[in-house]
Motif scaffolding. Sequence first.
Motif, short mmCIF file in Angstrom:
data_model
loop_
_atom_site.label_atom_id
_atom_site.label_comp_id
_atom_site.label_asym_id
_atom_site.label_seq_id
_atom_site.Cartn_x
_atom_site.Cartn_y
_atom_site.Cartn_z
N GLY A 271 3.02 -4.34 9.71
CA GLY A 271 4.00 -5.15 8.99
C GLY A 271 4.44 -6.41 9.69
O GLY A 271 5.55 -6.89 9.49
N GLN A 272 3.58 -6.98 10.51
CA GLN A 272 3.96 -8.16 11.29
C GLN A 272 4.03 -9.41 10.44
O GLN A 272 4.83 -10.30 10.70
CB GLN A 272 2.96 -8.34 12.43
CG GLN A 272 3.21 -9.55 13.31
CD GLN A 272 2.61 -9.39 14.69
OE1 GLN A 272 3.29 -9.00 15.63
NE2 GLN A 272 1.33 -9.70 14.82
N ILE A 273 3.17 -9.50 9.43
CA ILE A 273 3.22 -10.66 8.54
C ILE A 273 3.59 -10.21 7.13
O ILE A 273 3.23 -9.12 6.69
CB ILE A 273 1.88 -11.43 8.52
CG1 ILE A 273 0.73 -10.55 8.06
CG2 ILE A 273 1.60 -12.05 9.86
CD1 ILE A 273 -0.58 -11.30 7.88
N HIS A 274 4.31 -11.07 6.47
CA HIS A 274 4.64 -10.85 5.06
C HIS A 274 3.77 -11.77 4.21
O HIS A 274 3.80 -12.99 4.37
CB HIS A 274 6.12 -11.15 4.80
CG HIS A 274 6.47 -11.10 3.34
ND1 HIS A 274 6.63 -9.91 2.65
CD2 HIS A 274 6.67 -12.10 2.44
CE1 HIS A 274 6.92 -10.18 1.40
NE2 HIS A 274 6.95 -11.49 1.24
N VAL A 275 2.99 -11.16 3.34
CA VAL A 275 2.18 -11.92 2.40
C VAL A 275 3.00 -12.11 1.14
O VAL A 275 3.44 -11.14 0.52
CB VAL A 275 0.86 -11.18 2.08
CG1 VAL A 275 0.04 -11.97 1.07
CG2 VAL A 275 0.06 -10.95 3.36
N PRO A 276 3.25 -13.36 0.71
CA PRO A 276 4.12 -13.59 -0.45
C PRO A 276 3.51 -13.06 -1.74
O PRO A 276 2.30 -12.83 -1.84
CB PRO A 276 4.26 -15.11 -0.48
CG PRO A 276 3.09 -15.64 0.27
CD PRO A 276 2.76 -14.62 1.30
N ASN A 277 4.38 -12.86 -2.71
CA ASN A 277 3.98 -12.26 -3.99
C ASN A 277 2.82 -13.00 -4.66
O ASN A 277 2.02 -12.39 -5.37
CB ASN A 277 5.17 -12.22 -4.95
CG ASN A 277 6.26 -11.29 -4.47
OD1 ASN A 277 6.00 -10.36 -3.69
ND2 ASN A 277 7.49 -11.53 -4.89
N ALA A 278 2.75 -14.31 -4.44
CA ALA A 278 1.70 -15.10 -5.08
C ALA A 278 0.31 -14.66 -4.65
O ALA A 278 -0.68 -14.94 -5.35
CB ALA A 278 1.90 -16.59 -4.77
N PHE A 279 0.22 -13.97 -3.52
CA PHE A 279 -1.07 -13.52 -3.01
C PHE A 279 -1.17 -11.99 -2.98
O PHE A 279 -1.97 -11.43 -2.23
CB PHE A 279 -1.31 -14.07 -1.59
CG PHE A 279 -1.53 -15.55 -1.55
CD1 PHE A 279 -2.77 -16.10 -1.82
CD2 PHE A 279 -0.48 -16.41 -1.26
CE1 PHE A 279 -2.98 -17.46 -1.79
CE2 PHE A 279 -0.67 -17.79 -1.21
CZ PHE A 279 -1.93 -18.31 -1.49
N VAL A 280 -0.37 -11.33 -3.79
CA VAL A 280 -0.34 -9.86 -3.80
C VAL A 280 -0.64 -9.35 -5.20
O VAL A 280 -0.11 -9.86 -6.19
CB VAL A 280 1.04 -9.35 -3.33
CG1 VAL A 280 1.17 -7.85 -3.58
CG2 VAL A 280 1.26 -9.66 -1.87
N GLN A 281 -1.50 -8.35 -5.28
CA GLN A 281 -1.76 -7.66 -6.54
C GLN A 281 -1.20 -6.25 -6.46
O GLN A 281 -1.18 -5.63 -5.41
CB GLN A 281 -3.27 -7.62 -6.83
CG GLN A 281 -3.86 -8.99 -7.11
CD GLN A 281 -5.36 -8.97 -7.37
OE1 GLN A 281 -6.08 -9.83 -6.89
NE2 GLN A 281 -5.82 -8.00 -8.14
N ILE A 282 -0.74 -5.75 -7.61
CA ILE A 282 -0.09 -4.45 -7.67
C ILE A 282 -1.09 -3.42 -8.17
O ILE A 282 -1.92 -3.69 -9.03
CB ILE A 282 1.14 -4.51 -8.59
CG1 ILE A 282 2.10 -5.60 -8.12
CG2 ILE A 282 1.86 -3.16 -8.62
CD1 ILE A 282 2.60 -5.45 -6.71
N SER A 283 -1.00 -2.22 -7.63
CA SER A 283 -1.87 -1.13 -8.05
C SER A 283 -1.67 -0.83 -9.53
O SER A 283 -0.56 -0.91 -10.06
CB SER A 283 -1.59 0.12 -7.22
OG SER A 283 -2.20 1.25 -7.80
N SER A 284 -2.76 -0.42 -10.20
CA SER A 284 -2.68 -0.08 -11.63
C SER A 284 -2.00 1.26 -11.86
O SER A 284 -1.59 1.57 -12.99
CB SER A 284 -4.08 -0.05 -12.23
OG SER A 284 -4.85 0.99 -11.64
N ILE A 285 -1.88 2.08 -10.78
CA ILE A 285 -1.29 3.41 -10.96
C ILE A 285 -0.16 3.69 -9.98
O ILE A 285 0.72 4.50 -10.25
CB ILE A 285 -2.38 4.49 -10.83
CG1 ILE A 285 -1.87 5.86 -11.25
CG2 ILE A 285 -2.93 4.53 -9.41
CD1 ILE A 285 -2.94 6.93 -11.33
N MET A 286 -0.15 2.98 -8.82
CA MET A 286 0.86 3.24 -7.80
C MET A 286 1.81 2.04 -7.72
O MET A 286 1.48 1.03 -7.09
CB MET A 286 0.19 3.48 -6.45
CG MET A 286 -0.71 4.72 -6.44
SD MET A 286 -1.73 4.85 -4.94
CE MET A 286 -2.99 3.60 -5.30
#
Length: 504
Positions: A271-286
């Motif tokens: 957890g050293q770096i935070h990747v912003p939401n613009a570069f994050v995809q959410i799981s289809s089930i989790m």
Amino acid sequence: MTLPDPRRDDVSRFPDPTYVETVLKPLFDAAKGDHVDHFRRVDRAHLVMLAETGILPGPVAGRIARALAGIEAELDPASLVYDGSVEDFFFAIERELKARIGADDGGRLHTARSRNDIDHTLFKMALKERLDTLLAQARTLLAALIDTAERESATLIVAYTHGQPAQPTTFGHYLGAAIEVLIRDIERLEAARAVADLSSMGAAAITTSGFPIDRARVAELLGFAAAQRNSYSCIAAVDYTTGAYSAVALLFLHLGRLIQDFQVWSSFEVGQIHVPNAFVQISSIMPQKRNPVPIEHMRHLASQTVGRAQMMLTIMHNTPFTDMNDSEGESQGAGYGAFDSGGRVLRLLAAFVPALRIDGRRVRENAARSCITITELADSLVRREGLSFRQAHEIAAATARAVVGADSDLVSGGYAPFRAAFAEAAGRETTLGPAEFAEVVSPEYFVAVRSRFGGPAPDPMADALRSYSATLAGFSDRAAAIMTRETAAAAELARAFDALQEIR
């Protein structure tokens, strides 16, 4: 008894239908897509040179020039369908030229040249264009890394060795290491481009020509830095290809290591770096999952690029030192994919890195629990208590073992075991009080005292950033100079060719 003579009895006609479908048609179609403009420029430059040297009379050169201009204006290469009536795209254009001005005049354009020197010149032109694009993308990434390193020059992170927490440094210092590798990779790409920037035209098949050609003039008109000296080398030494793809492979091999760190650092456990939401995809089930999948895409695209570049080196391995199809159309076209996938990595990484933020809370927690500042405790004992480094190292190691064993941290739970370890090893009490101990084992102090050349402290970091920016400016200046030269060459070729068209 008359023995069969295969040469006398051979009634087959070129080309065999299977050869057409498996080799000639794919080559023809690739030439239409990759090299039409290069073919046209080579024809124009060679014609101008033939006229200027007097090898071709002015009126003949004028007729050829007007015919070439007409072909360019009226014939859409994309509409051409390979039918086997000629061997390749070169002969298709030559046939059209002869049809317009007659076989005698139309055939004179090929005086003092060969498909050998034409092909390698085309490939160099195409490779230079792709290297220029890749270099521009690499400079953009370099600028993004420098800007981010400057912004994060004082932002603490945990540095790892062998996959384990090692010492504190700053994100800017870490990026500085990546910047220096990228600088060397750009230098390798520039060096490879300089090899491709030597014209093969005038080598003809192997040994140049008995005609009084001016190879330097053709090189100038085509925007090359110079003509390649040895004519055999022009058609045999494919190091312009191997050098370019070696440099490409190294660039993305090195970036792949940086990308892999981002994968580890963004994991939940680190957890050293935070990747912003613009570069994050959410799981289809989790629904709790934050998947920074752009990192994975950069990693596999970088690996694809390395693989495509390595393929080019493999193709050239154990080939004869001569003109050969192994280094020509299909191989060159296969390699171009490395620039496509590599360009995607560079563009995405240049957007991704500036968007990252360091999670200071997690950094501090991980630094404290892993005792990564303990090296400075040993160093400080040498400087402040007059101990040998080995003795100080043993005290620091005992302190770290006690802290980790108690599942504590150096600042809140380290002083008591340190004081006991010091007394046992040194036979006296330490002069460091709790406040001094807390300062010595803090990440901020660790970084601040590492002010030597190349270290993470503010002064060497500022000096490094100035150096990186100056290097980037030099890269940009060299690229601008090349563009200026090639733009001027294109204008001169257009002027000289247009002048030819006026000769009757």
